[in-house]
Design an enzyme around this catalytic site. Structure first.
Site, short mmCIF file in Angstrom:
data_model
loop_
_atom_site.label_atom_id
_atom_site.label_comp_id
_atom_site.label_asym_id
_atom_site.label_seq_id
_atom_site.Cartn_x
_atom_site.Cartn_y
_atom_site.Cartn_z
N GLN A 35 0.82 -1.22 0.00
CA GLN A 35 0.00 0.00 0.00
C GLN A 35 0.85 1.26 0.00
O GLN A 35 0.36 2.34 -0.27
CB GLN A 35 -0.94 0.02 1.22
CG GLN A 35 -2.03 -1.05 1.16
CD GLN A 35 -2.94 -0.99 2.38
OE1 GLN A 35 -2.57 -1.46 3.45
NE2 GLN A 35 -4.12 -0.42 2.23
N CYS A 79 -10.88 -0.06 3.60
CA CYS A 79 -9.50 -0.23 3.13
C CYS A 79 -8.95 1.15 2.77
O CYS A 79 -9.62 1.91 2.06
CB CYS A 79 -9.47 -1.15 1.91
SG CYS A 79 -7.81 -1.45 1.29
N HIS A 121 -6.88 -9.39 6.53
CA HIS A 121 -7.00 -8.33 5.51
C HIS A 121 -5.61 -7.87 5.06
O HIS A 121 -5.35 -7.72 3.87
CB HIS A 121 -7.80 -7.17 6.13
CG HIS A 121 -7.96 -5.96 5.29
ND1 HIS A 121 -9.18 -5.49 4.85
CD2 HIS A 121 -7.05 -5.06 4.79
CE1 HIS A 121 -9.02 -4.40 4.13
NE2 HIS A 121 -7.72 -4.10 4.09
O1 K1U Z 1 -5.21 -2.26 5.16
C1 K1U Z 1 -5.91 -1.25 5.17
O2 K1U Z 1 -6.36 -0.81 4.11
C2 K1U Z 1 -6.24 -0.58 6.46
C3 K1U Z 1 -7.65 -0.91 6.94
C4 K1U Z 1 -7.58 -2.18 7.77
C5 K1U Z 1 -8.88 -2.87 8.08
C6 K1U Z 1 -10.05 -2.20 8.38
C7 K1U Z 1 -11.20 -2.90 8.71
C8 K1U Z 1 -11.18 -4.26 8.73
C9 K1U Z 1 -10.03 -4.92 8.42
C10 K1U Z 1 -8.87 -4.24 8.11
C11 K1U Z 1 -8.14 0.26 7.78
O3 K1U Z 1 -7.59 0.54 8.79
S1 K1U Z 1 -9.48 1.16 7.18
C12 K1U Z 1 -9.79 2.33 8.48
C13 K1U Z 1 -10.45 1.75 9.67
O4 K1U Z 1 -10.98 0.66 9.61
C14 K1U Z 1 -10.48 2.50 10.95
C15 K1U Z 1 -9.98 3.77 11.06
C16 K1U Z 1 -10.01 4.44 12.27
C17 K1U Z 1 -10.55 3.84 13.37
C18 K1U Z 1 -11.06 2.57 13.28
C19 K1U Z 1 -11.01 1.90 12.07
ZN ZN Z 2 -6.71 -2.64 2.90
#
Ligand code: K1U
Ligand code: ZN
Length: 159
Positions: A35, A79, A121
């Site tokens: 990423q 994501c 993920h």
């Molecule tokens: O890998 C990524 O794109 C990061 C992604 C990870 C993820 C989120 C949800 C489920 C599985 C994996 C993120 O962090 S998206 C942002 C997010 O979920 C978040 C942001 C701030 C507070 C809480 C959650």
């Molecule tokens: Zn992701």
């Protein structure tokens, strides 16, 4: 898609630290090296919720799922590479993960809840897989079309 890391160097440790900073700044709960344009098997995550709890930043080189439960869990995933899109994804509820930390030490740990969802993920990112790959074709197409539109609008703004 991403190559395993063979020798831990200061450069790799700095990349991992930068990724954690980027993840917290986003904000996000995980980030994978591809990423940020690095095709290496490296992920970072911290799924601790709430400001009153101690953060738990994890740096994982060469992470591997060594066991996964039959029981599944549904979580509405987002994501950082697919902004503003969320969808329910079904994954194993519990996984055993093996990885090498920033000091070269091997760990094996069972994870559940959001930690299990997030680590799966992030490892998927290392294999070129995104959460939309788990969705029904119509939902996946809706998100893909939105992303194409967003990309076109951004290109127009820049021109
Ligand atoms: O890998 C990524 O794109 C990061 C992604 C990870 C993820 C989120 C949800 C489920 C599985 C994996 C993120 O962090 S998206 C942002 C997010 O979920 C978040 C942001 C701030 C507070 C809480 C959650
Ligand atoms: Zn992701």
């Amino acid at each position: 898609m991403c190559a395993p890391v063979s020798d831990l160097s200061d450069e790799l440790r700095a990349l991992a630290d930068d990724m954690l900073e980027t993840m917290y700044h986003a904000p996000g709960i995980g980030l994978a090296a591809p990423q940020v344009g690095q095709l290496k098997r490296l992920i970072v995550l911290d799924c601790v919720k709430g400001d009153d709890e101690e953060p738990r930043p994890l740096i994982m080189f060469n992470p591997e799922i060594v066991a996964a439960s039959e029981e599944t869990n549904v979580y509405e995933e987002g994501c950082l590479s697919i902004p503003e899109q969320f969808a329910e994804v079904t994954r194993p509820a519990e996984v055993e993960v093996r990885w090498i930390d920033r000091d070269g030490k091997e760990h094996t740990e069972g994870m559940d809840g959001l930690w299990a969802t997030c680590v799966q993920h992030e490892i998927d990112h290392l294999d070129g897989k995104l959460f939309i790959d788990y969705l029904k074709p119509l939902k996946r197409q809706m998100i893909t079309r939105k992303m194409v539109k967003m990309k076109r609008e951004l290109a127009r703004e820049k021109a």
